[in-house]
Design an enzyme around this catalytic site. Structure first.
Site, PDB file in Angstrom:
ATOM      1  N   HIS A   1     -10.868  -4.051   2.584  1.00 22.59           N
ATOM      2  CA  HIS A   1     -10.852  -3.700   3.997  1.00 22.59           C
ATOM      3  C   HIS A   1     -11.762  -2.529   4.335  1.00 22.59           C
ATOM      4  O   HIS A   1     -11.947  -2.216   5.520  1.00 22.59           O
ATOM      5  CB  HIS A   1      -9.425  -3.350   4.423  1.00 22.59           C
ATOM      6  CG  HIS A   1      -8.892  -2.144   3.703  1.00 22.59           C
ATOM      7  ND1 HIS A   1      -8.619  -2.155   2.349  1.00 22.59           N
ATOM      8  CD2 HIS A   1      -8.605  -0.889   4.122  1.00 22.59           C
ATOM      9  CE1 HIS A   1      -8.193  -0.958   1.983  1.00 22.59           C
ATOM     10  NE2 HIS A   1      -8.166  -0.173   3.033  1.00 22.59           N
ATOM     11  N   ASP A   2     -12.340  -1.879   3.341  1.00 25.43           N
ATOM     12  CA  ASP A   2     -13.152  -0.695   3.559  1.00 25.43           C
ATOM     13  C   ASP A   2     -14.651  -0.929   3.396  1.00 25.43           C
ATOM     14  O   ASP A   2     -15.433   0.014   3.539  1.00 25.43           O
ATOM     15  CB  ASP A   2     -12.728   0.421   2.582  1.00 25.43           C
ATOM     16  CG  ASP A   2     -11.501   1.174   3.063  1.00 25.43           C
ATOM     17  OD1 ASP A   2     -11.231   1.167   4.281  1.00 25.43           O
ATOM     18  OD2 ASP A   2     -10.800   1.758   2.221  1.00 25.43           O
TER      19      ASP A   2
ATOM     20  N   ASP B   1       0.846  -1.175   0.000  1.00 24.87           N
ATOM     21  CA  ASP B   1       0.000   0.000   0.000  1.00 24.87           C
ATOM     22  C   ASP B   1       0.890   1.237   0.000  1.00 24.87           C
ATOM     23  O   ASP B   1       1.844   1.309   0.776  1.00 24.87           O
ATOM     24  CB  ASP B   1      -0.899   0.011   1.237  1.00 24.87           C
ATOM     25  CG  ASP B   1      -2.349   0.233   0.889  1.00 24.87           C
ATOM     26  OD1 ASP B   1      -2.617   1.192   0.151  1.00 24.87           O
ATOM     27  OD2 ASP B   1      -3.213  -0.524   1.360  1.00 24.87           O
TER      28      ASP B   1
ATOM     29  N   GLU C   1      -6.367   3.719  -6.122  1.00 21.71           N
ATOM     30  CA  GLU C   1      -7.693   3.820  -5.520  1.00 21.71           C
ATOM     31  C   GLU C   1      -8.281   5.143  -5.989  1.00 21.71           C
ATOM     32  O   GLU C   1      -7.811   6.209  -5.593  1.00 21.71           O
ATOM     33  CB  GLU C   1      -7.616   3.781  -3.993  1.00 21.71           C
ATOM     34  CG  GLU C   1      -8.991   3.796  -3.350  1.00 21.71           C
ATOM     35  CD  GLU C   1      -8.949   4.057  -1.850  1.00 21.71           C
ATOM     36  OE1 GLU C   1      -9.878   3.627  -1.154  1.00 21.71           O
ATOM     37  OE2 GLU C   1      -7.998   4.699  -1.374  1.00 21.71           O
TER      38      GLU C   1
ATOM     39  N   ASP D   1      -3.128   4.471  -2.357  1.00 23.59           N
ATOM     40  CA  ASP D   1      -4.280   4.846  -1.545  1.00 23.59           C
ATOM     41  C   ASP D   1      -4.735   6.282  -1.823  1.00 23.59           C
ATOM     42  O   ASP D   1      -3.899   7.185  -1.933  1.00 23.59           O
ATOM     43  CB  ASP D   1      -3.907   4.704  -0.060  1.00 23.59           C
ATOM     44  CG  ASP D   1      -5.030   5.085   0.869  1.00 23.59           C
ATOM     45  OD1 ASP D   1      -6.023   4.346   0.916  1.00 23.59           O
ATOM     46  OD2 ASP D   1      -4.918   6.142   1.535  1.00 23.59           O
TER      47      ASP D   1
END
Length: 571
Positions: free
Chosen positions: A324-325, A106, A255, A205
């Protein structure tokens, strides 16, 4: 044939790959402290290899105060001690590579932690060279009413220097100033440092937030975050960043909140900023109420729009149903009731894994892990959940209200995807011998890796077979996309085709039986069943056993069981 072979040889590795996302804190604890770590990942690389994946995306393992579970980085070039050491990280990279598994990390470069040395220096005042690494406004009067994604204002006042800094996320996550060339060069130096250590790429991210609008800009109607989401001019910075990435043979996945399918070729086309992006259009459609039903038509429209816009060399999709979100896909896109869960999980897998793009599997998705029914508000950890709870309790704070909020959080909280991985039936699901950092879903006694590994008809076994089907059929990588019956309220039916070769995917995404009228383009051919998910389950026969062996030429109708998925090859 030679030209085709050369084209296949030249295809980037990430187009043929399957990704697996690991949330390290919840994957596997190796030392009994209740927190997943790098050693735990190393010890389970063989499991990942047997699943059939090609690369792992690690959520942040950098040094961090953990206000936002690692997305607030205090040192980009160090490992958080709760995960291990840099030596552990290097061993993980080497051992994964030995198994043919690549590692991507990430990359969080929209913001840092307020504990990062740069920000500590910035707090010394305007004359400090690091002050301009962040975004400031003078005085205590807010220059605008922009809202943070995590709630409240984007501005945080610092009395000592009579200034306020901007934070798109939590106040402990000050945004970096991408207009500062020195800051950008320091970021690029850090990126090259990691790539020279041998990692294979990045998931970047919140990258669509790095450019901010002029401060007087008002948010668009019904979109509070528009002043700092995919703002005009962002391409200047992204093109510069992409030049660094292109120095290496890596994969980059942005993202990209706020990026539309129409804009996608600019981001992921031949001269795009990234190899692929995580779009938000389809994932935002999940049902928020337990008794609500999925809008299948809207889901097909969203996925299909991206498939068609990036087809024929216009770009490349990143395929996902969980991360994960967001809550667990089987709970919000499918059905987690015991009678449907296995079929719904495999139906969703069939639907998205065979689209055009690189599929990502989130840890636990391959065994059908579900949302958690939290028993108290104290069990929730996510910073956004805590902020939401605080706001809701300010309206009305009583026991009935707390129960309502608890039920809501059990449906929508990001913590649903962060409960520990369910490895076996031992205490704490085999995740840890200590006290887990987050509550374990009690259904681990029936949903776990160990039992599903032994069952030829389990969700895990189906995932393995589906992955192998994708790997052995080039049509699922290089083939084009066409969908049928876009307005059918239950069934998603699409075709992957390459020259004369054709594969047909048919999935009922509801708990009700369905019947479809086969379009002429399908009924004009005969088709053989390659794979299906009915019957499936712990007491079922092998799911590869033909359930509907043939679609015969001139066959007009096809009946489907609840959450039935069928994959056909043209005869």
């Amino acid at each position: 044939m030679e030209d085709m072979h050369e084209k296949q040889q030249a295809m980037p590795w990430w187009k043929e790959a399957i990704g697996y996302q690991i949330y390290p804190k919840s994957f596997k604890d190796s030392n009994g402290d209740g927190i997943g770590d790098l050693q735990g990942i190393r010890k389970n690389l063989r499991y990942l290899k047997e699943l059939g994946i090609d690369f792992v995306w690690l959520n942040p393992v950098y040094a961090s105060p953990n206000v936002d579970n690692g997305y607030d980085i205090s040192d980009y070039q160090d490992i958080n001690p709760e995960f291990g050491t840099m030596e552990d990280m290097l061993k993980l990279i080497d051992e994964a590579h030995d198994l043919g598994i690549k590692i991507i990390m990430d990359l969080v470069i929209n913001h840092t932690s307020d504990q990062h040395p740069w920000f500590k220096e910035a707090l010394q005042g305007k004359d400090n060279p690091y002050h301009d690494y962040y975004i400031w406004a003078d005085g205590n009067d807010k220059p605008n009413q922009w809202e943070s994604i995590f709630g409240g204002s984007v501005w945080e006042y610092v009395p000592a220097i009579d200034q306020q800094y901007l934070h798109v996320f939590a106040k402990e996550q000050p945004d970096l100033n991408w207009e500062n060339p020195n800051m950008r060069q320091d970021i690029y130096t850090m990126i090259r440092w990691w790539l020279d250590l041998g990692i294979d790429g990045f998931r970047i991210d919140a990258i669509s937030h790095i450019k901010k609008s002029p401060w007087h800009t008002k948010p668009k109607k019904d979109w509070a975050y528009s002043p700092f989401t995919n703002v005009k001019g962002i391409g200047v910075y992204l093109r510069e960043l992409s030049k660094v990435f292109k120095e290496y043979d890596i994969v980059t996945v942005g993202e990209a909140s706020g990026v539309t399918a129409e804009q996608a070729p600019e981001w992921v086309g031949k001269d795009g900023y990234f190899n692929m992006i995580f779009e938000f259009e389809h994932i935002s459609l999940w049902k928020r109420e337990k008794n609500d039903t999925m809008d299948v038509v809207a889901l097909k429209k969203a996925l299909g729009r991206w498939q068609k816009r990036l087809d024929y060399g216009q770009g490349w999709n990143a395929l996902y149903m969980e991360n994960h979100d967001v809550p667990r896909s089987v709970s919000v896109f499918g059905n987690d009731q015991p009678v449907y869960r296995e079929k719904a999980a495999t139906a969703l897998a069939t639907m998205y894994l065979l689209l055009q793009g690189t599929p990502f599997i989130y840890q636990g998705q391959e065994i059908g892990m579900t949302n958690m029914t939290f028993r108290s508000l104290d069990e929730l950890d996510d910073v956004t959940a805590k902020n939401q709870i605080e706001e809701l309790l300010q309206m009305e704070d009583n026991e009935d209200r707390k129960l309502e909020i608890l039920e809501l959080m059990s449906s929508i909280s990001r913590d649903n995807s962060r409960t520990p991985m369910q490895w076996n039936t031992s205490e704490n699901a085999g995740f840890t011998t200590g006290k887990p950092w987050m509550v374990v879903n009690p259904n681990y006694t029936t949903i776990n890796v160990a039992e599903q590994t032994q069952q030829p008809t389990s969700i895990l076994s189906y995932y393995k077979k589906l992955i192998q089907l994708r790997k052995t059929q080039n049509i699922f990588v290089s083939g084009h996309y066409h969908d049928y019956l876009p307005k059918h309220p239950q069934v998603y039916i699409y075709e992957r085709f390459l020259e004369e070769d054709r594969m047909l995917v048919v999935v009922n995404l509801t708990k009700e039986p369905a019947e479809i009228n086969l379009p002429t383009a399908i009924s004009g051919q005969s088709w053989s069943l390659v794979m299906g998910n009915h019957p499936i389950g712990s007491h079922a026969a092998d799911p590869l056993s033909p359930f509907k062996q043939q679609l015969k030429e001139k066959q007009k109708k096809l009946a489907l069981e609840p959450y039935e998925a069928l994959i056909y090859h043209v005869n």
